[in-house]
Design a protein around this motif. Structure first.
Motif: not given
Length: 260
Positions: A116-130, A191-194, A217-224
């Motif tokens: 993913i490009q254009g989103l941050t780790l904080a964005d992902f965590q906020a999305a998971m919370a809602t 670093p993050v595991c849910v 990652v630079a400019g975005g995220l990787k998720i598995v």
């Protein structure tokens, strides 16, 4: 939204956005027919009942719209009452799949990866919370029949696993630890595991669940995102849940990007 990009692979096979939207439509159509068979009233803007043939002639956006509104109208409680015989049947099957010890049979794994490009780790965590709030579960995945609670305090979830079979009524709590029985290996550079393993409503462990690992990652995220289930269950469930995750996580992140 302008710099948002997302590439998705399902068990290392690349899927385009068009392919996934087609699968989303097909799953929505499946659920609409299921609701109709269960006696749910499905009508057009003029209050005219849709026949089974009418449903098949709906354009994809119309079918998705109708299902989202139907899910919202029914709500989790009415959906549970309506589908209780299906939940009872699913419960029986998952107990059969778990007759052998999980350490003996092991787990099927289905893996969905996101770049993913254009989103941050904080964005992902906020999305998971809602992700369980309001109409969001119905917008992102047609086979979400109802979600209550939070991943931190515990959720009650009604969903179909793997685009296969019928929905199951489950409950679970998120944890940063991967259940050892899964055989899944922790990606130590993420670093993050849910993670979370699910139980039936009566507390019976069915050894089904999810592992979401995230790294900036630079400019975005990787998720598995890894789904697991017992090997005495059909492998098609784990294979198909890669599609479920591609929609659940991918559509959730698209909604987030559109709101930024």
């Amino acid at each position: 939204m302008s710099n948002f990009k997302m590439a998705i692979t399902l068990d290392d096979k690349a899927y385009s956005s068009d392919q996934l939207q087609r699968l989303k439509y097909e799953r929505a159509l499946h659920v609409l027919h299921e609701f109709k068979e269960l006696g749910v009233k499905l009508t057009d803007a003029n209050g005219r009942d849709y026949s089974s043939a009418d449903l098949n002639w709906l354009e994809p956006d119309q079918a998705l719209n109708l299902l989202e509104k139907t899910h919202t109208r029914l709500g989790a409680d009415q959906t549970y009452d309506l589908m209780k015989p299906l939940f009872d049947d699913s419960e029986r099957r998952w107990k059969q799949f778990n007759q052998r010890p999980i350490e003996e049979q092991g787990c099927w794994l289905g893996v969905t990866k996101f770049d993913i490009q254009g989103l941050t780790l904080a964005d992902f965590q906020a999305a998971m919370a809602t992700a369980q709030d309001g109409e969001t579960p119905y917008q992102i995945m047609p086979e979400h029949y109802g979600v209550k609670g939070t991943i931190q305090s515990g959720q009650t979830i009604m969903e179909a696993f793997g685009c296969f079979g019928e929905p199951t009524m489950t409950k679970g709590v998120a944890t940063p630890e991967i259940p050892s029985f899964t055989g899944a290996q922790r990606h130590t550079d993420y670093p993050v595991c849910v993670a979370g393993a699910l139980q039936l409503a009566d507390g019976f462990d069915i050894h089904v669940g999810a592992i979401h690992e995230v790294k900036p990652v630079a400019g975005g995220l990787k998720i598995v995102s890894t789904f697991f289930c017992p090997k005495d269950a059909p492998k098609a469930i784990a294979d198909g849940h890669t599609i479920h995750f591609a929609l659940e996580v991918g559509e959730m992140l698209k909604l987030l990007a559109e709101s930024k």
